[in-house]
Design a protein around this motif. Sequence first.
Motif: not given
Length: 365
Positions: A194-203, A244-261
């Motif tokens: 599975i592959y996915a660019g992050a810029q829709k739902n991931l970061g 892309p360190t900042f992008g991965i950091y943001m992706l991780g925070e989006v995943l935390n947000w998804a978990r909290e939802l």
Amino acid sequence: MKVQVNRTYNFNAGPSALPITVLEKAQQELIDFRGTGMSVMELSHRSKPYEEVHNQAIDSLRELLSIPDNYEVLFLQGGASLQFSMIPMNFLQPGKQAAYVMTGSWSEKAFTEAKLFGEVYHSASTKEGKYRSIPKVEELQFKNEDAYLHITSNNTIYGTQWKEYPNTGEVPLIADMSSDILSKPIDVSKFALIYAGAQKNLGPSGVTVVIIRKDLLAQANTNIPTMLKYGTHAKNNSLYNTPPTFGIYMLGEVLNWARELGGLKAISELNDKKANLIYDAIDSSNGFYIGHAEKDSRSLMNITFNLKTEELEKRFLAQAKLEGFVGVNGHRSVGGCRVSTYNAVPFEACKAFSEFMIQFQKENN
């Protein structure tokens, strides 16, 4: 003093809306990331603080998607567009063929790239119907000896989405999930990659997620450039070169947000409600709004439609812009209207747009 920020109704197809709480946290940590005295953008990708960010993002993705242990999770660059080439380069062996299901512009681009590396053919296509639908699973044609079968799970331009994935047996199933990953529960074990660019739902843009089964990884071609081998990145935990360190950091925070939802079940239920607000406005309009996708293939991420005349459509788009709705124009290749309701687009934004559609019809019918 906190500055009041007016947030727009962001329906862009990508890069798309990000959760406001994630943006606020990034703002707070931008200059001094967790006591390091540096921004996360300034951290060495070999440092312990960044390593924790990196590994936590991988772990969060594994948890949310229930990714089995026999899969690698990679963070790459180049977007889905580079994956169009990397996949056949790694897995389309001499003497083999690969099957592609044609459901829109992105599957066309993937097919075109694959032709540069070997023999490919159409497993099924809905192009004659102007990509208004997804083929039925039983209509797919592929052979047991194929290198893989490729699908695009959601089609941003035409507004169609797979509701059921095929069982391909021994044939590896590969999916471009750039525009609907993390929007609903999926059975990852059905897929070899599975592959996915992050810029829709991931970061933000700049990160590409690849989830790849280890047995497929072991079959990859070796006589290709080092950076284009999935094995290179798997062996180095996606740290072979500077990620892309900042992008991965943001992706991780989006995943935390998804978990909290509440995780994918809660997100999926909310996405249904958001999309239905707009589809209901289309369906109850008596032909004033004309949906592009057939009802059984409708996307919950990208809602595409036209108005009954070109003049009305231009007026609608102009008025939508004045009302603060951004990104409602259809893709430049097809025109019309498109509303992208990705995970981070609030329910309130979809409700406001639905009400705008109803009011516009009343005033212009």
